[in-house]
Each structure stands twice: as structure tokens, then as C-alpha cells.
Design an enzyme around this catalytic site. Structure first.
Site, short mmCIF file in Angstrom:
data_model
loop_
_atom_site.label_atom_id
_atom_site.label_comp_id
_atom_site.label_asym_id
_atom_site.label_seq_id
_atom_site.Cartn_x
_atom_site.Cartn_y
_atom_site.Cartn_z
N SER A 46 20.13 -75.45 17.65
CA SER A 46 19.86 -74.92 18.99
C SER A 46 20.47 -75.68 20.16
O SER A 46 20.43 -75.18 21.28
CB SER A 46 18.36 -74.81 19.21
OG SER A 46 17.92 -73.62 18.64
N LYS A 97 14.86 -77.93 29.12
CA LYS A 97 14.48 -76.75 28.33
C LYS A 97 12.97 -76.55 28.45
O LYS A 97 12.21 -77.53 28.48
CB LYS A 97 14.89 -76.97 26.87
CG LYS A 97 14.70 -75.77 25.96
CD LYS A 97 15.28 -76.06 24.58
CE LYS A 97 15.08 -74.92 23.61
NZ LYS A 97 15.66 -75.19 22.28
N SER A 149 18.77 -71.76 20.40
CA SER A 149 17.78 -71.33 21.36
C SER A 149 17.92 -71.98 22.73
O SER A 149 17.38 -71.48 23.71
CB SER A 149 16.37 -71.63 20.83
OG SER A 149 16.19 -73.02 20.61
N1 GLN Z 1 18.62 -70.46 15.36
C1 GLN Z 1 17.81 -71.26 14.49
C2 GLN Z 1 16.47 -70.60 14.35
O1 GLN Z 1 16.36 -69.52 14.78
C3 GLN Z 1 17.68 -72.63 15.03
C4 GLN Z 1 16.78 -72.73 16.19
C5 GLN Z 1 16.62 -74.11 16.71
O2 GLN Z 1 17.40 -75.01 16.42
N2 GLN Z 1 15.58 -74.29 17.48
O3 GLN Z 1 15.54 -71.12 13.83
#
Ligand code: GLN
Length: 476
Positions: A168, A69, A144
Site C-alpha cells: 500500500s 494517512k 491503499s
Molecule cells: N492491496 C492490498 C490489500 O488489499 C494491500 C493493502 C495494504 O498494503 N494495506 O490488502
């Protein structure tokens, strides 16, 4: 023979050992696959054909391609968090996980697309544009870590790393029909992970099956003196937990996770999965996690508060972008940040700064921390009566690209089932447990006590080996 790119890491290891498969063939095959499909999936932001060409032949992941990532630092390789503000930033050091992968002989094939700074659930906030779900290119892959999950599902890589602050890793794994594990907070070093919310972030594996997740976690886990939150306890051999047996395992099913509004097909698939585990000998009981309903609200205070502080360092001085011809220092900060950050990043910075400001700190931040403690206590008392907890990973299958971009609140709700594990610091996995009528994957979440990834692997492996969902591939 099957294409090499469609195989798991453990299957490829067997081929190298028994049939003398040349590891360079694997990378070649994977790069060919990327060329064939990534123009449509757009999971990868940078392909790297040179890194780690001298793979160690004795390592646990020797010759196995892995995608990282883009918020994980690789020395001298551009690392941007899919944000314009980090354009051109080349870290002067490797993240600890990257070092460990290198020592294990893995082949780092490139960087995966993501929501900007990991803010999002759809991979649409990336400065590179959205990644597509390989099961339906009109839909989001989740986020994400959407690039990592989509690439694994599309066979563009064998393994991938994601990061999980509120879901994410698990949410995109669920929506792309692959395996994603968020380890216990402190199990994997965060050194070299560009921070979103330091008290929630964890790096973890995204893989094609449970065995690969166990293999990869074994490589990246462990204490690191560069990250004082990484815990100094031995790393078990997780592959020993790959036992097809759940007889007597106490499984808790929290009633708060089967709420109104959850998609019918998801509800059915998860209940069917629980039934299967029961028929295999697990002792299933309903439990209660009473503070679940406050998790999303607490998370959207704690997460942005920490993010606003972590993102303060991106000001045009040391990293990436710097605005042209500023009038003075303050003007440089303002111009750089206005130009460099996307809308969602700005929204999080505003939210977080507001919650932390005098007069609001007690009302919001402190309150959210108290709720966080309650959520942790909910899990502690639940785990007195059960070995693991099973829930849906997401309330619905993948939604359409653009469907929620103008409705941040409904976007935030896609992580309703994954956020509690981050607030409590406990480990959780998502594994495939079915498909909707439209052919979209559905994920099952399994949670356990801190540092009990072994129970998760055992339950997940038993379910996986008793079903065929993990074998299905999208048509591309
Ligand atoms: N979707 C969640 C957010 O927008 C989690 C994101 C994540 O785990 N990095 O914060």
C-alpha cells in the site's frame, strides 16, 4: 521563482537555511495548492490549518508540511480509516510517528484518503469516494495509500506518510510516479497505526525523491517501548547512503517476477532500468524466488485472518459509530457493523473468520504460515548471493476507475510483486523508472535484507540521479 509547493523537503530546508525563507510561506503556498487542485484529485479528507503552528526551528523537518494517512492517530483529530464505522472518532493520543514528526518540527497539514481500513489497491473503497490519479483523473492512484501518493504527485504536500501491509505504499507510489518506501518490519513503531494485519503492517514515507525518503525515515524510525515489535537497534543516518555509486553492487533479478501477463511497457521500462544500473557498474545476475507464486494466496489468508481479529473491536461500544435504537447488545453489534463497514471490509472479515474457524485453521491459516516461512527462506538464500533485488513494483500502470471494482481477484493481483516483502518482513522501495505511451508512471522496486535500508537508498539514489523521471510533473 519556482512555486514552493513543487519543491522537495531538502530543497526547502536549503532555502530556509541559506535564503532565510520563512517557513510559514511554505505552508501558505501548500494550502493554496490544495485549494487549487484537490477538488479534482480528492487526495485529502481533512485539511488542518492549526496543528503544529508552533514549529520548532531547529528540528530536522522544521516548517516542512506533511500529510498523514487517515489510519494514523493524531490526538483529538478525527481519524477514520476512511470508514463510516469510525466517523467522529478522535483518538486520545498521538501515534509515535506523529510525536516524532512534531518533535522534528514538521507541519501536519491534514489527513490523506485511503481504501477503507487499508483494504484495497485503488483507493475506491473509501467512504469519502475515490481519489484520482493526478496523471489521468479517470484512473485510480493505487492504494491503499492512494491519497498520500496522489497528494505528493500533485504537489499538494511536500511529504506524506502511508502504511504498507501488502504493497500500500509502493503500489500507489509507482502508479503516481513518486517514491514510496516500506521499511523493514520493526523499523518504525506501529503504535497509533490502526491495525489491519499486525504481523505485516509498516508505516513509511511517500516523497518526491529518494533524499526526502531517507530524511523522513530517519525521523520516524527507531525503537518504541509502546510497540514491542519495534526493534531496538540504532537508526543510521540514512542521508549518508545517498551516494551515486553502485560499482560492484550485486543485484539479483528474480525470474519469477517477469511472468506472462505483465504489461509490455512495464517489462521494458524495468529491464531498461536494470540495464542502466549494469552500465553504472552493478553486477546483475538472474536469481530465483521459487515460492513467489504462492505469495498472493498466502497473503489473502494471513491478512484477512489478522484483520478479522483486529476489526472485532469496532462494535459500537468504544469507537465511532453506534447504531440507533438497538434492541439489545447483540443487535447493536450487528446493526453497527452492518451499517459501518463497507463491502470490502465485510469481505475481509468473512474470509478471515472462516480461515480461523475450527476445522479450517489447519487447512488454511497454518498452511499459509508455512508458505510464509518458505517465502522468507527464499529471500534469505537469495541475499547470500546479492545485495539487493530488483523487480517491477506493479504488473501494469494505473487502471481506470471502476475497471476492477467488480472483480476482487484481479484487484488482489495488483499487489503480486509487493506482497512477498511484507510476508518476509524485508524493506522495499518503489521509485519512478519510466512512463507508458499514455504518459502513466511506471515503478521500479528495490528490495534488500532486513534493516538494510541503506543499500536500498544507495541503489535508488544512483538510479534516480542518473535519470530524469522523478522530475516530471503531471499537468493539473
Ligand atoms: N492491496 C492490498 C490489500 O488489499 C494491500 C493493502 C495494504 O498494503 N494495506 O490488502
Amino acid at each position: 521563482m519556482e512555486n514552493l509547493y513543487s519543491l522537495t523537503a531538502h530543497a526547502l530546508k536549503e532555502l530556509m537555511k541559506k535564503d532565510g525563507l520563512n517557513p510559514s510561506k511554505i505552508s501558505e503556498d501548500v494550502f493554496g495548492r490544495i485549494e487549487a487542485v484537490d477538488g479534482r484529485v480528492k487526495a485529502i479528507v481533512r485539511v488542518n490549518k492549526s496543528k503544529f503552528s508552533n514549529t520548532k526551528s531547529s528540528g530536522k523537518l522544521s516548517g516542512i508540511p506533511i500529510l498523514i494517512k487517515d489510519n494514523i492517530c493524531v490526538k483529538d483529530e478525527e481519524t477514520t480509516c476512511a470508514s463510516k464505522i469510525l466517523e467522529g472518532f478522535r483518538p486520545p493520543y498521538d501515534a509515535t510517528v506523529v510525536k516524532k514528526l512534531e518533535e522534528a518540527g514538521a507541519v501536519l497539514i491534514g489527513k490523506a484518503n485511503m481504501d477503507e481500513f487499508a483494504f484495497g489497491s485503488s483507493c475506491e473503497t473509501s467512504c469519502y469516494g475515490p481519489t484520482k490519479n493526478p496523471w489521468d483523473l479517470g484512473r485510480i492512484p493505487g492504494g491503499s495509500s492512494g491519497g498520500s501518493a496522489a497528494a505528493v504527485a500533485a504537489d499538494e504536500t511536500i511529504l506524506a506518510l502511508g502504511s504498507d501491509t501488502g504493497g500500500s505504499i509502493r503500489q500507489p507510489a509507482a502508479l503516481c510516479g513518486v517514491v514510496g518506501l516500506k521499511p523493514t518490519y520493526g523499523r518504525v513503531s506501529r503504535y497509533g497505526l490502526i491495525a489491519f494485519a499486525s504481523s505485516l503492517d509498516q508505516i513509511g514515507p511517500i516523497t518526491k525523491d529518494v533524499e526526502d525518503a531517507a530524511l523522513l525515515l530517519g525521523v520516524i524510525a527507531g525503537h518504541d517501548e509502546m510497540d514491542s515489535t519495534s526493534v531496538d537497534i540504532p537508526v543510521p543516518d540514512y542521508t549518508k547512503s545517498l551516494v551515486k555509486d553502485v560499482k560492484g553492487m550485486r543485484v539479483g533479478v528474480p525470474k519469477e517476477y517477469f511472468i506472462k501477463g505483465i504489461d509490455k511497457e512495464v517489462d521494458e521500462a524495468v529491464k531498461k532500468a536494470i540495464g542502466l544500473l549494469k552500465s553504472l557498474g552493478a553486477k546483475v545476475a538472474e536469481i530465483s524466488l521459487p515460492h513467489t507464486e504462492y505469495a498472493v494466496s498466502a497473503y489473502y489468508i494471513v491478512g484477512p485472518a489478522e484483520a478479522s481479529s483486529n476489526l472485532a473491536r469496532f462494535d459500537g461500544v468504544q469507537y465511532g459509530l453506534r447504531a440507533d435504537r438497538p434492541e439489545d447488545m447483540i443487535d447493536m453489534y450487528v446493526k453497527t457493523r452492518s451499517k459501518g463497514f463497507g463491502d470490502e471490509a465485510k469481505r475481509r472479515i468473512l474470509l478471515g473468520t472462516y480461515c480461523l474457524s475450527t476445522g479450517y485453521y489447519d487447512a488454511y491459516y497454518l498452511k499459509a504460515q508455512k508458505i510464509r516461512t518458505r517465502i522468507k527462506e527464499d529471500f534469505e538464500s537469495a541475499f547470500k548471493a546479492c545485495d539487493c533485488i530488483i523487480t517491477p513494483t506493479t504488473p501494469s500502470p494505473a487502471f481506470k476507475i471502476g475497471e476492477k471494482t467488480n472483480d476482487p481477484l484481479s484487484m488482489y493481483l495488483s499487489d503480486i510483486f509487493t506482497i512477498p516483502a511484507n510476508l518476509a518482513g524485508i524493506p522495499a522501495i518503489s521509485i519512478p523508472c519510466g512512463f507508458s505511451k499514455d504518459g502513466l508512471p511506471i515503478g521500479l522496486q528495490i528490495l534488500a535484507k532486513p534493516f538494510d535500508e541503506e543499500t536500498i537508498f544507495r541503489a535508488a539514489y544512483t538510479f534516480e540521479q542518473s535519470t530524469e523521471y522523478h522530475k516530471r510533473k503531471p499537468e493539473l
